[in-house]
Design an enzyme around this catalytic site. Structure first.
Site, PDB file in Angstrom:
ATOM      1  N   TYR A 144       0.861  -1.185   0.000  1.00 36.66           N
ATOM      2  CA  TYR A 144       0.000   0.000   0.000  1.00 36.66           C
ATOM      3  C   TYR A 144       0.892   1.228   0.000  1.00 36.66           C
ATOM      4  O   TYR A 144       1.815   1.319   0.808  1.00 36.66           O
ATOM      5  CB  TYR A 144      -0.880  -0.016   1.251  1.00 36.66           C
ATOM      6  CG  TYR A 144      -1.779   1.197   1.412  1.00 36.66           C
ATOM      7  CD1 TYR A 144      -2.916   1.354   0.622  1.00 36.66           C
ATOM      8  CD2 TYR A 144      -1.500   2.171   2.367  1.00 36.66           C
ATOM      9  CE1 TYR A 144      -3.747   2.457   0.780  1.00 36.66           C
ATOM     10  CE2 TYR A 144      -2.330   3.268   2.534  1.00 36.66           C
ATOM     11  CZ  TYR A 144      -3.448   3.405   1.734  1.00 36.66           C
ATOM     12  OH  TYR A 144      -4.277   4.501   1.899  1.00 36.66           O
ATOM     13  N   ASP A 239       9.409   2.638  -0.384  1.00 39.75           N
ATOM     14  CA  ASP A 239       8.394   3.336   0.408  1.00 39.75           C
ATOM     15  C   ASP A 239       8.674   3.002   1.873  1.00 39.75           C
ATOM     16  O   ASP A 239       8.317   1.928   2.357  1.00 39.75           O
ATOM     17  CB  ASP A 239       6.999   2.872  -0.024  1.00 39.75           C
ATOM     18  CG  ASP A 239       5.899   3.540   0.800  1.00 39.75           C
ATOM     19  OD1 ASP A 239       6.225   4.173   1.830  1.00 39.75           O
ATOM     20  OD2 ASP A 239       4.720   3.421   0.413  1.00 39.75           O
ATOM     21  N   LYS A 267       4.942   9.408   8.678  1.00 45.91           N
ATOM     22  CA  LYS A 267       4.745   8.945  10.058  1.00 45.91           C
ATOM     23  C   LYS A 267       5.812   9.482  11.013  1.00 45.91           C
ATOM     24  O   LYS A 267       5.731  10.622  11.438  1.00 45.91           O
ATOM     25  CB  LYS A 267       4.638   7.429  10.095  1.00 45.91           C
ATOM     26  CG  LYS A 267       3.480   6.937   9.172  1.00 45.91           C
ATOM     27  CD  LYS A 267       3.117   5.517   9.393  1.00 45.91           C
ATOM     28  CE  LYS A 267       2.188   4.975   8.329  1.00 45.91           C
ATOM     29  NZ  LYS A 267       0.776   5.163   8.562  1.00 45.91           N
TER      30      LYS A 267
HETATM   31  N1  HOZ Z   1      -2.100   1.241   6.858  1.00 37.49           N
HETATM   32  C1  HOZ Z   1      -2.508   2.601   6.983  1.00 37.49           C
HETATM   33  C2  HOZ Z   1      -1.345   3.510   6.979  1.00 37.49           C
HETATM   34  N2  HOZ Z   1      -0.181   3.007   6.410  1.00 37.49           N
HETATM   35  C3  HOZ Z   1      -3.392   2.774   8.194  1.00 37.49           C
HETATM   36  C4  HOZ Z   1      -3.848   4.154   8.429  1.00 37.49           C
HETATM   37  C5  HOZ Z   1      -5.087   4.549   7.693  1.00 37.49           C
HETATM   38  O1  HOZ Z   1      -5.333   4.074   6.582  1.00 37.49           O
HETATM   39  O2  HOZ Z   1      -5.807   5.345   8.270  1.00 37.49           O
END
Ligand code: HOZ
Length: 423
Positions: A144, A239, A267
Site C-alpha cells: 500500500y 516506500d 509517520k
Molecule cells: N495502513 C494505513 C497507513 N499506512 C493505516 C492508516 C489509515 O489508513 O488510516
C-alpha cells in the site's frame, strides 16, 4: 466495557462523515464492533471518551515510536506554535530537518517535504516518470502506497479489509500504467520487465511490507530488485513511510544494506504531525520544480510545527540509539507469547516480526506474500482483537495492519500484554 459516549459520538459522526470516520480503517468494520472515540493518550496508554484505558500498539499507525505526547516534543511544538502556525515561506527548520534526514538516510541527497505519505509516493513516482520519460510503474500486490489513483491497484491496508483493492473512481487508463508483481516472487518481476522493455519508470516497494500485515522480504529479494532496476534504467523507490526511523534511524535501507534511488518517508518523520518527505538521487530530484519541470507544490509543505515535531523526534531517536534494541526485544517477547497462546489454544498461528513491527496471522501457512496474508482467518483475528480490547489492550482493528511497539512500552506493559495473551 462501557462505550456509551463512543456510541453516541459514532451515531452523530455517521451523519457528518462517510462511515463516521476520516480514514476507513478507523471504523472497526472488520472486527464486528463500533469504533472507540479517543479522548487523549500519553506514553504507551490511550484513553477513550468513556474513560477506558488501553495499552496502545497502534501508535497512530506508526508515528508514535516514542509513545504519545513525549514531553520534549510537546515542549518544542508548543514553543513553535507561538511563533506562528504556517508562513508558506521557507524556514531554517526545513534546512535542519532536511539535513537530519540526509545524515540518517544518505541516499536521500535532495528531499522535498509534503504533508502525507500519499503525497510523497505520488510525487516520487511523478519525479521518476519525469526523469526517465517513461510511464509505467511496478508495484506489488498487497503493498500500500497511499490512495493516489495509480497506486490504488491491488493495494493493501484498509483497501483489503474493505474488499476494494481496486478502488472505483480510478480511470482504467490510469490503472493500466501500474503493473502488479508478487512480493517475494522474483519471476513475477522478471516477467514484467521482459514484457515491458524500456517502458518502466519506477518500481515501488515497501521493503518490509506492512500493509497486508507484516511480511518481511525473503533473503536476496531486495538485492534482486536493486539489480534488475539498475539493469533496466528503472528508478527503485523504497516506500519507507512505515519502516523509516522505525527499523533504525537509517530505515529498512540501512537494516538490509540496500541503497534505493528514491525513498518516501512519513509517520515518524513528522513526530505525530502531518509531514512526509520524498527524496533521493540528486540527478532525479533536481527535475522537481522550481529547478526542473516536474511540478509539485503545497501551501503547508514543510510546515513549521510539523518540522519542529519531526526534528525533535529524530533528535531523541539519535540520542538514544539503544531504543531500537529495546523495542525489538519487546516485539520478540510478544511474538513468543503469541506462539505460546496458539499452542495453549491449539490454533493455527504464524507471527511475522521485523524489529518493532509484528503481525499475528491466523493460518497454518508461513506468510511470505499477499496470498499467504489472505489465508489468515479474519474472523479469528476479530475474536482476538475483541478479546484484547476487553482486556485493556488496543491492537489494530484489522488483520492487514502491523502491531507497533514503542519506546514508551514499559516492562509492566509488556508483562501485562503477555499475561493477557496467555490468559
Ligand atoms: N495502513 C494505513 C497507513 N499506512 C493505516 C492508516 C489509515 O489508513 O488510516
Amino acid at each position: 466495557m462501557n462505550a456509551s459516549k463512543s456510541e453516541e459520538l459514532y451515531r452523530i459522526a455517521q451523519d457528518l462523515m462517510p462511515g463516521g470516520v476520516n480514514s476507513p480503517v478507523r471504523a472497526f468494520g472488520s472486527v464486528g464492533r463500533n469504533p472507540l472515540f479517543i479522548d487523549h493518550a500519553i506514553g504507551s496508554h490511550i484513553f477513550d471518551v468513556d474513560g477506558n484505558e488501553f495499552i496502545d500498539y497502534v501508535c497512530s499507525w506508526g508515528p508514535g515510536i516514542l509513545g504519545h505526547a513525549h514531553p520534549k516534543v510537546i515542549e518544542e511544538v508548543v514553543k513553535a506554535c507561538y511563533d506562528g502556525l504556517t508562513f508558506g515561506a521557507p524556514t531554517g527548520k526545513e534546512n535542519e530537518l532536511a539535513a537530519l534526514i540526509r545524515d540518517c538516510v544518505p541516499s536521500m541527497e535532495l528531499v522535498r517535504m509534503v504533508n502525507s505519505g500519499t503525497e510523497a509516493t505520488m510525487s516520487a513516482i511523478r519525479a521518476a516518470r519525469g526523469f526517465t520519460g517513461r510511464d509505467k510503474i511496478i508495484k506489488f500486490k498487497g503493498c500500500y502506497h497511499g490512495h493516489s489513483d495509480g497506486l490504488l491497484v491491488q493495494a493493501g491496508s484498509a483497501a483489503l479489509t474493505q474488499s476494494v483493492p481496486d478502488s472505483s473512481g480510478v480511470p482504467a487508463s490510469f490503472a493500466s500504467q501500474t503493473l502488479v508483481a508478487l512480493f517475494n516472487d522474483k519471476d513475477s518481476v522478471r516477467e514484467l520487465f521482459e514484457n515491458n522493455k524500456d517502458q518502466i519508470a519506477a518500481l515501488i516497494v515497501e521493503p518490509v511490507a506492512a500493509n497486508m500485515g507484516v511480511v518481511p522480504p525473503e533473503e536476496g529479494f531486495l538485492e534482486f530488485l536493486r539489480e534488475i532496476t539498475e539493469d533496466n534504467g528503472t528508478v527503485l523507490i523504497f516506500d519507507e513511510v512505515i519502516t523509516g526511523f522505525r527499523l533504525g534511524t537509517g530505515g529498512a535501507q540501512a537494516y538490509y544494506g540496500i541503497s534505493p534511488d528514491m525513498t518516501t518517508l512519513g509517520k515518524i518523520v513528522g513526530g505525530g504531525m502531518p509531514m512526509a518527505v520524498y527524496g533521493g538521487r540528486r540527478d532525479i530530484m533536481k527535475n522537481v520544480a522550481p529547478t526542473g519541470k516536474v511540478y509539485q507544490a503545497g501551501t503547508l509543505s514543510g510546515n513549521p510545527i510539523a518540522t519542529t515535531a519531526g526534528i525533535s523526534t529524530i533528535r531523541l531517536l539519535m540520542e538514544d540509539p539503544d531504543i531500537y534494541t529495546r523495542i525489538e526485544a519487546n516485539a520478540v517477547k510478544l511474538k513468543e507469547a503469541f506462539l505460546a497462546r496458539a499452542k495453549k489454544l491449539g490454533i493455527n498461528l504464524h507471527v511475522n516480526q521485523v524489529g518493532s513491527l509484528l503481525s499475528a496471522f491466523f493460518t497454518d501457512q508461513e506468510v511470505k506474500d499477499y496470498a499467504g496474508a489472505l489465508s489468515s482467518d479474519t474472523e479469528a483475528y476479530a475474536d482476538y482483537f475483541n478479546y484484547m480490547l476487553e482486556n485493556g489492550i488496543y491492537v489494530a482493528p484489522s488483520q492487514f495492519e502491523a502491531m507497533f511497539v514503542s519506546g514508551a512500552h514499559s516492562d509492566e506493559d509488556i508483562a501485562r500484554t503477555i499475561e493477557v495473551l496467555l490468559g
